[in-house]
Scaffold this motif. Structure first.
Motif, PDB file in Angstrom:
ATOM      1  N   VAL A 171      46.757 102.807  17.041  1.00  0.00           N
ATOM      2  CA  VAL A 171      45.721 102.970  16.016  1.00  0.00           C
ATOM      3  C   VAL A 171      44.347 103.010  16.666  1.00  0.00           C
ATOM      4  O   VAL A 171      43.502 103.871  16.351  1.00  0.00           O
ATOM      5  CB  VAL A 171      45.806 101.831  14.977  1.00  0.00           C
ATOM      6  N   ASP A 172      44.105 102.110  17.583  1.00  0.00           N
ATOM      7  CA  ASP A 172      42.830 102.065  18.301  1.00  0.00           C
ATOM      8  C   ASP A 172      42.626 103.344  19.117  1.00  0.00           C
ATOM      9  O   ASP A 172      41.533 103.922  19.147  1.00  0.00           O
ATOM     10  CB  ASP A 172      42.821 100.831  19.210  1.00  0.00           C
ATOM     11  N   PHE A 173      43.690 103.789  19.790  1.00  0.00           N
ATOM     12  CA  PHE A 173      43.647 105.005  20.603  1.00  0.00           C
ATOM     13  C   PHE A 173      43.241 106.204  19.746  1.00  0.00           C
ATOM     14  O   PHE A 173      42.323 106.973  20.086  1.00  0.00           O
ATOM     15  CB  PHE A 173      45.016 105.220  21.243  1.00  0.00           C
ATOM     16  N   THR A 174      43.942 106.409  18.627  1.00  0.00           N
ATOM     17  CA  THR A 174      43.673 107.584  17.798  1.00  0.00           C
ATOM     18  C   THR A 174      42.325 107.479  17.085  1.00  0.00           C
ATOM     19  O   THR A 174      41.677 108.506  16.834  1.00  0.00           O
ATOM     20  CB  THR A 174      44.797 107.788  16.769  1.00  0.00           C
ATOM     21  N   PRO A 184      48.402 112.851  32.327  1.00  0.00           N
ATOM     22  CA  PRO A 184      48.858 111.505  32.703  1.00  0.00           C
ATOM     23  C   PRO A 184      48.656 110.509  31.563  1.00  0.00           C
ATOM     24  O   PRO A 184      47.603 110.487  30.922  1.00  0.00           O
ATOM     25  CB  PRO A 184      47.971 111.161  33.904  1.00  0.00           C
ATOM     26  N   GLY A 185      49.679 109.717  31.327  1.00  0.00           N
ATOM     27  CA  GLY A 185      49.599 108.699  30.286  1.00  0.00           C
ATOM     28  C   GLY A 185      50.187 109.107  28.952  1.00  0.00           C
ATOM     29  O   GLY A 185      50.341 108.263  28.066  1.00  0.00           O
ATOM     30  N   LEU A 186      50.508 110.386  28.791  1.00  0.00           N
ATOM     31  CA  LEU A 186      51.112 110.862  27.551  1.00  0.00           C
ATOM     32  C   LEU A 186      52.526 111.373  27.815  1.00  0.00           C
ATOM     33  O   LEU A 186      52.786 112.005  28.839  1.00  0.00           O
ATOM     34  CB  LEU A 186      50.282 111.980  26.909  1.00  0.00           C
ATOM     35  N   ASN A 187      53.419 111.128  26.853  1.00  0.00           N
ATOM     36  CA  ASN A 187      54.810 111.560  26.976  1.00  0.00           C
ATOM     37  C   ASN A 187      55.274 112.212  25.680  1.00  0.00           C
ATOM     38  O   ASN A 187      55.889 111.562  24.826  1.00  0.00           O
ATOM     39  CB  ASN A 187      55.717 110.363  27.304  1.00  0.00           C
ATOM     40  N   CYS A 217      41.789 111.706  27.489  1.00  0.00           N
ATOM     41  CA  CYS A 217      42.696 110.909  28.323  1.00  0.00           C
ATOM     42  C   CYS A 217      42.194 110.804  29.763  1.00  0.00           C
ATOM     43  O   CYS A 217      42.318 109.746  30.402  1.00  0.00           O
ATOM     44  CB  CYS A 217      44.100 111.511  28.293  1.00  0.00           C
ATOM     45  N   GLN A 218      41.621 111.874  30.275  1.00  0.00           N
ATOM     46  CA  GLN A 218      41.091 111.835  31.634  1.00  0.00           C
ATOM     47  C   GLN A 218      39.965 110.817  31.755  1.00  0.00           C
ATOM     48  O   GLN A 218      39.818 110.146  32.783  1.00  0.00           O
ATOM     49  CB  GLN A 218      40.592 113.228  32.031  1.00  0.00           C
ATOM     50  N   LEU A 219      39.195 110.671  30.683  1.00  0.00           N
ATOM     51  CA  LEU A 219      38.087 109.737  30.692  1.00  0.00           C
ATOM     52  C   LEU A 219      38.572 108.288  30.667  1.00  0.00           C
ATOM     53  O   LEU A 219      37.978 107.409  31.317  1.00  0.00           O
ATOM     54  CB  LEU A 219      37.170 110.005  29.498  1.00  0.00           C
ATOM     55  N   HIS A 220      39.661 108.029  29.953  1.00  0.00           N
ATOM     56  CA  HIS A 220      40.074 106.643  29.710  1.00  0.00           C
ATOM     57  C   HIS A 220      41.313 106.212  30.497  1.00  0.00           C
ATOM     58  O   HIS A 220      41.640 105.023  30.501  1.00  0.00           O
ATOM     59  CB  HIS A 220      40.339 106.439  28.211  1.00  0.00           C
ATOM     60  N   TYR A 221      41.974 107.131  31.139  1.00  0.00           N
ATOM     61  CA  TYR A 221      43.203 106.790  31.881  1.00  0.00           C
ATOM     62  C   TYR A 221      42.884 105.933  33.103  1.00  0.00           C
ATOM     63  O   TYR A 221      41.941 106.200  33.847  1.00  0.00           O
ATOM     64  CB  TYR A 221      43.911 108.069  32.325  1.00  0.00           C
ATOM     65  N   ARG A 222      43.690 104.895  33.286  1.00  0.00           N
ATOM     66  CA  ARG A 222      43.582 104.046  34.475  1.00  0.00           C
ATOM     67  C   ARG A 222      44.985 103.864  35.049  1.00  0.00           C
ATOM     68  O   ARG A 222      45.888 103.410  34.344  1.00  0.00           O
ATOM     69  CB  ARG A 222      43.010 102.662  34.115  1.00  0.00           C
ATOM     70  N   PRO A 223      45.176 104.192  36.317  1.00  0.00           N
ATOM     71  CA  PRO A 223      46.482 103.922  36.934  1.00  0.00           C
ATOM     72  C   PRO A 223      46.823 102.445  36.826  1.00  0.00           C
ATOM     73  O   PRO A 223      45.933 101.580  36.870  1.00  0.00           O
ATOM     74  CB  PRO A 223      46.282 104.357  38.388  1.00  0.00           C
ATOM     75  N   CYS A 224      48.088 102.145  36.703  1.00  0.00           N
ATOM     76  CA  CYS A 224      48.510 100.751  36.489  1.00  0.00           C
ATOM     77  C   CYS A 224      48.068  99.828  37.604  1.00  0.00           C
ATOM     78  O   CYS A 224      47.825  98.643  37.376  1.00  0.00           O
ATOM     79  CB  CYS A 224      50.035 100.696  36.343  1.00  0.00           C
ATOM     80  N   ASN A 225      47.992 100.336  38.851  1.00  0.00           N
ATOM     81  CA  ASN A 225      47.645  99.465  39.976  1.00  0.00           C
ATOM     82  C   ASN A 225      46.146  99.392  40.215  1.00  0.00           C
ATOM     83  O   ASN A 225      45.695  98.697  41.103  1.00  0.00           O
ATOM     84  CB  ASN A 225      48.339  99.946  41.241  1.00  0.00           C
ATOM     85  N   GLN A 226      45.354 100.112  39.406  1.00  0.00           N
ATOM     86  CA  GLN A 226      43.910 100.139  39.670  1.00  0.00           C
ATOM     87  C   GLN A 226      43.291  98.763  39.407  1.00  0.00           C
ATOM     88  O   GLN A 226      42.424  98.329  40.136  1.00  0.00           O
ATOM     89  CB  GLN A 226      43.227 101.197  38.793  1.00  0.00           C
ATOM     90  N   GLU A 227      43.784  98.077  38.345  1.00  0.00           N
ATOM     91  CA  GLU A 227      43.208  96.774  38.014  1.00  0.00           C
ATOM     92  C   GLU A 227      43.412  95.792  39.157  1.00  0.00           C
ATOM     93  O   GLU A 227      42.487  95.076  39.548  1.00  0.00           O
ATOM     94  CB  GLU A 227      43.855  96.237  36.737  1.00  0.00           C
ATOM     95  N   MET A 234      50.405 102.762  27.016  1.00  0.00           N
ATOM     96  CA  MET A 234      49.238 101.948  26.686  1.00  0.00           C
ATOM     97  C   MET A 234      48.724 101.160  27.886  1.00  0.00           C
ATOM     98  O   MET A 234      47.518 100.873  27.972  1.00  0.00           O
ATOM     99  CB  MET A 234      49.556 100.994  25.531  1.00  0.00           C
ATOM    100  N   GLU A 235      49.604 100.831  28.825  1.00  0.00           N
ATOM    101  CA  GLU A 235      49.143 100.089  29.994  1.00  0.00           C
ATOM    102  C   GLU A 235      48.171 100.905  30.841  1.00  0.00           C
ATOM    103  O   GLU A 235      47.398 100.351  31.631  1.00  0.00           O
ATOM    104  CB  GLU A 235      50.337  99.643  30.838  1.00  0.00           C
ATOM    105  N   ASN A 236      48.200 102.228  30.668  1.00  0.00           N
ATOM    106  CA  ASN A 236      47.278 103.083  31.401  1.00  0.00           C
ATOM    107  C   ASN A 236      45.975 103.338  30.652  1.00  0.00           C
ATOM    108  O   ASN A 236      45.096 104.032  31.155  1.00  0.00           O
ATOM    109  CB  ASN A 236      47.938 104.424  31.732  1.00  0.00           C
ATOM    110  N   PHE A 237      45.901 102.801  29.439  1.00  0.00           N
ATOM    111  CA  PHE A 237      44.672 102.932  28.638  1.00  0.00           C
ATOM    112  C   PHE A 237      44.239 101.529  28.187  1.00  0.00           C
ATOM    113  O   PHE A 237      44.294 101.193  27.003  1.00  0.00           O
ATOM    114  CB  PHE A 237      44.918 103.848  27.436  1.00  0.00           C
ATOM    115  N   PRO A 238      43.815 100.695  29.129  1.00  0.00           N
ATOM    116  CA  PRO A 238      43.540  99.283  28.827  1.00  0.00           C
ATOM    117  C   PRO A 238      42.374  99.063  27.868  1.00  0.00           C
ATOM    118  O   PRO A 238      42.241  97.961  27.322  1.00  0.00           O
ATOM    119  CB  PRO A 238      43.236  98.684  30.204  1.00  0.00           C
TER     120      PRO A 238
END
Length: 448
Positions: free
Chosen positions: A384-387, A355-358, A432-442, A374-378
């Protein structure tokens, strides 16, 4: 001593006395030279976007995990993709002959140019030795092609995302870069409408990279014909970067651009680096595909003059070139492609389920591009920050696609050994599993 700006002066005060004992003073200013060495404007305007971004990243790998670099476009790094024995033997024979220790003509030995012409000649795009310029790698071929076609103030059209060297070379020469869009939803085909909208009276060249770095895309014959139609309508020559030519997966076909046109002049750039897995040997070439004498003698003479700046490519490799082209077995090419396809499938399949990667499925070359939602990795500002954090936490280094003017993607090189590819994908999943956040979670958190 007085310093004024970048100049220094010695001030001498002269005292004189008259008969009444009065003192009169006069100042004499004598110029003294001092060192004033400045870097040239060309050097100041030379910037490699990849180096600028990578050097600015804070890369501190996890000490508990071995580093896996999926960022380097050099197929020799891990030692799992050696060149063929016949290629090595050709080099040994050339060296042992003692025939290639001196200077060659700046455009290359006649025999070596004939070998390249014969290898790439086709009925639709005939070639002779005079149509070949040997260069110090494909990078120099691209530099010569840009330099001979463009003047300061001109612009060239380059792909986005695209190989950063085009910008590095052009900007240092005072040439403007205009980026045309590639479409990930269409396997990175060119947005032809966008491309055509960028052309103006100062457009000197269209750069087409097929197969693509960084995308791993391979264009169909029909799409290439559509690109050529745009160039034909506007009388724009093409620089075809075909260094990955024929490095395509079995279900795809590579079409060189030159045989597909009767009127568009093309400078096709290639070399030994990728297909023969010897990037350090620095052997490239330009194939001059003139049409209706559009290039004429002036472009040919210009390329010869530009080639004289460094007196040509390595003579030992030139001496081995005919044997390399004619003796490399088909099995070597097939094995290389088979490995790249297998690794690409492993990577694409693994990342597609995260989830979050395409990821965008590649069709050739050595690369795969992965989109980040990126919206799923707030926690992260951008690719650059992600990598950067991926290195810190998982010791996996992927090149952020900001280096290719394409933010919120990253590029993976698929030449690493298979076990490393599997491990890298597993670590990317964990990250990704550690940092992924569904868009509606916030919004849910706010409601609570």
């Amino acid at each position: 001593v007085r310093v004024e700006g970048d100049k220094s002066f010695i001030i001498i005060i002269v005292h004189s006395f008259n008969i009444n004992g009065d003192i009169y003073s006069a100042k004499m200013k004598i110029h003294k030279k001092r060192w004033n060495i400045r870097a040239s404007e060309m050097s100041k305007n030379t910037l490699n976007p990849i180096r600028a971004i990578v050097d600015g990243m804070k890369l501190s790998p996890n000490p508990d995990k071995a580093m896996i670099a999926l960022s380097i476009g050099d197929p020799t790094v891990f030692g799992n993709l050696p060149t063929d024995e016949k290629v090595l033997q050709a080099m040994k024979d050339a060296m042992d002959s003692h025939k290639y220790n001196g200077y060659a003509p700046s455009v290359g030995y006649q025999k070596s140019r004939e070998a390249v012409a014969n290898f790439y000649c086709s009925p639709e795009a005939p070639l002779e030795a005079d149509d070949v310029i040997l260069t110090s790698g494909c990078s120099q071929a691209i530099e010569l092609a840009i330099s001979v076609l463009c003047n300061p103030g001109n612009n060239i059209l380059v792909p986005c995302p695209g190989f950063s060297l085009y910008k590095t070379l052009a900007v240092s020469l005072g040439i403007e870069i205009k980026h045309y869009n590639l479409l990930p939803e269409k396997s990175w085909e060119i947005d032809l409408q966008n491309l055509e909208s960028l052309i103006d009276e100062k457009t000197a060249c269209l750069v087409v990279n097929n197969p693509s770095n960084p995308c791993g895309s391979v264009y169909s014959k029909e799409h290439l014909q559509d690109i050529l139609a745009v160039a034909s309508r506007h009388c724009i020559p093409i620089l075809a970067d075909e260094i990955y030519g024929d490095m395509v997966f079995p279900e795809h076909t590579f079409y060189s651009m030159a045989p597909l046109t009767n009127d568009v002049p093309i400078l096709s750039c290639g070399g030994l680096a990728k297909r023969w897995l010897v990037p350090g040997w620095r052997m490239g070439w330009i194939l001059i595909h003139d049409r209706n004498q559009a290039f004429g003698q002036e472009i040919r003479e210009g390329l010869v003059k530009l080639s004289q700046r460094i007196l040509g490519a390595c003579t030992i490799v030139q001496g081995a070139l005919e044997a390399i082209l004619n003796s490399t077995p088909q099995e070597f090419y097939q094995d290389t492609i088979g490995f790249l396809k297998s690794n690409s499938e492993i990577c694409f399949s693994a990342l597609s389920s995260i989830p979050g990667l395409n990821p965008v499925r590649p069709s050739g070359a050595m690369y795969l591009m992965v989109g980040i939602e990126m919206e799923n990795f707030p926690e992260f500002e951008n690719d650059v920050d992600f990598t950067e954090h991926l290195v810190t936490e998982q010791s996996v280094f992927c090149l952020p696609a900001t280096a290719f003017e394409y933010p919120n993607y990253f590029r993976i090189v698929v030449t690493v050994p298979e076990d490393m590819m599997v491990e890298a994908c597993s670590r990317i999943r964990e990250f990704c599993q550690l940092h992924y956040r569904p868009c509606n979670q916030e919004s849910n958190d706010l409601d609570q």
